[in-house]
Design a protein around this motif. Sequence first.
Motif, PDB file in Angstrom:
ATOM      1  N   SER A  39       7.742 -25.481  26.156  1.00  0.00           N
ATOM      2  CA  SER A  39       6.426 -25.993  25.765  1.00  0.00           C
ATOM      3  C   SER A  39       6.461 -27.489  25.479  1.00  0.00           C
ATOM      4  O   SER A  39       5.756 -27.979  24.610  1.00  0.00           O
ATOM      5  N   TRP A  40       7.257 -28.205  26.259  1.00  0.00           N
ATOM      6  CA  TRP A  40       7.498 -29.633  26.023  1.00  0.00           C
ATOM      7  C   TRP A  40       6.645 -30.482  26.967  1.00  0.00           C
ATOM      8  O   TRP A  40       6.765 -30.370  28.181  1.00  0.00           O
ATOM      9  N   PRO A  41       5.763 -31.361  26.430  1.00  0.00           N
ATOM     10  CA  PRO A  41       4.974 -32.223  27.309  1.00  0.00           C
ATOM     11  C   PRO A  41       5.784 -33.390  27.858  1.00  0.00           C
ATOM     12  O   PRO A  41       5.775 -33.650  29.061  1.00  0.00           O
ATOM     13  N   GLY A  42       6.503 -34.110  26.966  1.00  0.00           N
ATOM     14  CA  GLY A  42       7.269 -35.261  27.414  1.00  0.00           C
ATOM     15  C   GLY A  42       6.379 -36.314  28.068  1.00  0.00           C
ATOM     16  O   GLY A  42       5.159 -36.294  27.976  1.00  0.00           O
ATOM     17  N   LYS A  43       7.016 -37.238  28.759  1.00  0.00           N
ATOM     18  CA  LYS A  43       6.313 -38.361  29.375  1.00  0.00           C
ATOM     19  C   LYS A  43       5.401 -37.917  30.516  1.00  0.00           C
ATOM     20  O   LYS A  43       4.372 -38.546  30.799  1.00  0.00           O
ATOM     21  N   ASP A  44       5.759 -36.823  31.189  1.00  0.00           N
ATOM     22  CA  ASP A  44       5.028 -36.407  32.382  1.00  0.00           C
ATOM     23  C   ASP A  44       4.033 -35.269  32.132  1.00  0.00           C
ATOM     24  O   ASP A  44       3.398 -34.793  33.075  1.00  0.00           O
ATOM     25  N   GLY A  45       3.920 -34.829  30.878  1.00  0.00           N
ATOM     26  CA  GLY A  45       2.986 -33.752  30.562  1.00  0.00           C
ATOM     27  C   GLY A  45       1.874 -34.234  29.656  1.00  0.00           C
ATOM     28  O   GLY A  45       1.713 -35.433  29.422  1.00  0.00           O
TER      29      GLY A  45
END
Length: 448
Positions: free
Chosen positions: A418-424
Amino acid sequence: MTVRERVCAALLAAVLPAAAPALSPEEARQLGTTLTALGAERAGSADGAIPPYTGGLTTPPPGFVAGSGSRPDPFAAERPLFSIDAASAARHADRLSEGAKALLARYPGFRMDVYPTHRTAAFPPFVTEQTVRAATSAHTTHGGLSVAGVRAAYPFPIPKTGNEAMWNHLVRFNGLCLHKRISAYRMEASGRLTHASTARVIEDYPYWTEKTQSPNVYFRFRIQYEAPARRAGEGFILVDPIDYLERGRRSWQYLPGQRRVRLAPDLAYDTPNAATSGAQTFDDALLFNGAMDRFDFTLVGKKEIYVPYNVYRAAYQARPEELFRKHFANPDLFRWELHRVWVVDARLKPGKRHVYARRVFYLDEDSWAILTSDQYDARGQLWRVGIAFMAPSYDVPAMWADAFLHYDLATGGYGINSWPGKDGWIRTGACPGDAEWSPDALAGSGLR
């Protein structure tokens, strides 16, 4: 539920206590005075390390773009007060969870950078007002497995039992509806990183909505996988009710290769979660989700410990090559702060089955989100350590700690989900109507 399951539920309901007592008016008068509306201590800690609660963070920092789904770090200019590593762990032992101690002892190079504490969790007025208003009517039923007498509020701001504290976590306010593009990864002990999945998700919270056709549902989750190629088009829906004993989780899965939707009752409890290549169980998601019927939950009390908090860099600004390191996530991207947490100790019930024999949860007093967790195997050995990426949504305002990872002390690897990070991204918005949460809708959206 099947007919047999309904009969069993009815028989069980007959022998379980009808309801736990609600909060007394005298106790409820603490809310909004010495305690916040959600039950946290308004005052700071005796040594001043934890500041008083002043309403949380509700003003986005410079650089925030409304609707982008990414949230800049409001404390980017701050530097750590100190760091805790294996050599200094003993000096800080009274403020470390057992999981944190184990990570410091197991992995050379793992450290916890401790920053000034900011109590950033904030909520719309209707959340706090409703919580105070419902404090004397909310109660559990069926031995703590269901909730009644409350809606659109944190049910137990002054919990008396472990089940009550866990219900606060389960129904916590993230916003009315979230639209997400998230990923999951698995890091092997060898240092090999596997991209397990990328997906688009809708999370709906009918419990917090005034007008809904699903008043007994507190959480609906719909996911459609985009990657890797072998999973593209796959998806499932989960629907969780507040009257678990009578209804249970409803879940459906769409598999493109079969071109059909099937009931999926196994998407719960300790079923390995394919989104992380089996590195986590389904009820590891959000550090805990789903029914509580397999464990006895004991409210141990409150404690001051270092927990991940305001970790905007790790949650929103990092790319995989920046976040993932062999054995543990990059400590440079994590922020640890001293906060008060409620400790809940869950022990597997006699006759019940689960891969974990014991679980210890540390719940943030300001938001009721689980911030870290310790999972033990059948031998009583600490097995997995859960870490939530607590990064409140100051633009809503709401808490948000849905990205999470689990360190596996047995294998030396870890998985993140469930990780958005830079691309989510994580965006708030309108949710589909009830018809869009049906098996037919799932089949239509998953075709490829």
